[in-house]
Enzyme design. Structure first.
Site, short mmCIF file in Angstrom:
data_model
loop_
_atom_site.label_atom_id
_atom_site.label_comp_id
_atom_site.label_asym_id
_atom_site.label_seq_id
_atom_site.Cartn_x
_atom_site.Cartn_y
_atom_site.Cartn_z
N ASP A 195 -3.55 -7.78 -7.66
CA ASP A 195 -4.97 -8.05 -7.91
C ASP A 195 -5.24 -7.75 -9.38
O ASP A 195 -5.94 -6.79 -9.73
CB ASP A 195 -5.83 -7.18 -6.99
CG ASP A 195 -5.72 -7.62 -5.55
OD1 ASP A 195 -5.92 -8.81 -5.28
OD2 ASP A 195 -5.39 -6.79 -4.69
N HIS A 234 0.84 -1.21 0.00
CA HIS A 234 0.00 0.00 0.00
C HIS A 234 0.88 1.25 0.00
O HIS A 234 0.57 2.23 -0.68
CB HIS A 234 -0.89 0.04 1.24
CG HIS A 234 -1.87 -1.08 1.34
ND1 HIS A 234 -1.76 -2.09 2.27
CD2 HIS A 234 -2.98 -1.37 0.62
CE1 HIS A 234 -2.77 -2.93 2.14
NE2 HIS A 234 -3.52 -2.53 1.13
O1 PAF Z 1 -8.05 -4.12 -3.37
C1 PAF Z 1 -8.71 -3.76 -2.37
O2 PAF Z 1 -8.19 -3.54 -1.29
C2 PAF Z 1 -10.21 -3.58 -2.52
O3 PAF Z 1 -10.75 -4.50 -3.40
C3 PAF Z 1 -10.63 -2.14 -2.91
C4 PAF Z 1 -10.09 -1.77 -4.28
C5 PAF Z 1 -10.11 -1.17 -1.88
C6 PAF Z 1 -12.15 -2.04 -2.97
O4 PAF Z 1 -12.74 -2.31 -1.73
#
Ligand code: PAF
Length: 273
Positions: free
Chosen positions: A147, A34
């Site tokens: 993802d 993140h």
């Molecule tokens: O990837 C994630 O953490 C979630 O799928 C997101 C994009 C924040 C949507 O809730």
């Protein structure tokens, strides 16, 4: 950094930002992956907004919604240190009403691979991300390549709904031993974590074979499955950037994806070739 929880407070704080806005939507339990999204958003924009919302509509009954890791204080601190301007942390009642108008994931892209194992998951993702885009009105939004299917679906949403923003894909961050960072890694015992390394090793093996000229998917799959032998593999898939299955790797246009269970924990990983 402004921390806001209501839609009204977010709208007010957003209205004060002039110039470009980078947006990083998350479900919290922030890790280096993140942080790399936030860092890129920081580099490329005048302001950064992060959201932390464990979105109930993307969890299926029986999944880990209740036990999904929540680390509010640590997350706040990470955002503050990373130079975030606005941190949006709503609860479900701020985000959803009764009997709403909704968008849905595409029938093909939303219901293969991850969507096949988790039917309705991507409907929940596009539903919340569209709301978050409408609230934050970003210039750019940042998503991890780990993802991969989510990223491609959201690129499609932006293009299909003519949304005025750019989706920026960001490389997967890995531990030194190759394990892709994920908020769900905290569920792994030391022994399971060791076993989970087979996933990144299998991808590495495929990548090496492709580097050496092996483009045949059947042969790549066989070699990967040998590395994954001790895991409960859900799929090893070879697709192009539109997520259509391929029989031969096309360089610059292929993704190899793995989903596997290690104990109770479901992990996904991939490489973009
Ligand atoms: O990837 C994630 O953490 C979630 O799928 C997101 C994009 C924040 C949507 O809730």
């Amino acid at each position: 950094m402004k921390v806001v929880r209501s839609v009204e407070a977010l709208k007010e704080a957003r209205a004060e930002l002039k110039g470009s806005v980078g947006f990083v939507p998350t479900m919290g339990a922030l890790h280096e992956g993140h942080v790399s999204l936030i860092r890129k958003a920081r580099e490329e924009n005048d302001h950064v907004i992060v959201s932390i919302f464990v979105n109930p509509t993307q969890f299926l009954p029986g999944e880990d919604l209740e036990k999904y890791p929540r680390k509010e204080e640590a997350d706040r601190r990470i955002c503050e240190l990373a130079g975030v301007d606005i941190l949006f942390m709503p609860d479900a009642s701020a985000m959803y009403g009764e009997d709403e108008v909704t968008v849905r994931a595409p029938k093909y892209l939303g219901y293969i691979l991850e969507g096949h194992r988790r039917p309705g998951h991507f409907d929940g993702v596009v539903r919340v991300v569209l709301k978050l885009f409408n609230l934050t009105r970003p210039t750019r939004a940042y998503f991890g390549k780990k993802d991969a299917q989510q990223l491609v679906i959201l690129q499609r949403m932006v293009s299909d709904l003519f949304l005025p923003l750019e989706i920026v894909p960001v490389e997967t961050v890995r531990e030194a031993d190759g394990l892709a960072l994920s908020s769900r890694n905290v569920y792994l015992s030391a022994e399971e974590r060791q076993k989970a390394l087979a996933i990144s090793k299998a991808l590495k093996r495929a990548s090496k074979m492709v580097g050496a000229g092996e483009l045949d998917v059947a042969r790549l799959k066989e070699a990967m499955e040998a590395v994954l032998a001790e895991l409960e593999v859900e799929y090893v898939a070879f697709v192009n950037r539109r997520f259509e299955p391929v029989e031969k790797i096309e360089i610059q246009n292929s993704i190899i994806l793995i989903a596997a269970r290690v104990g109770q924990t479901r992990l996904i990983d991939n490489i973009w070739l």
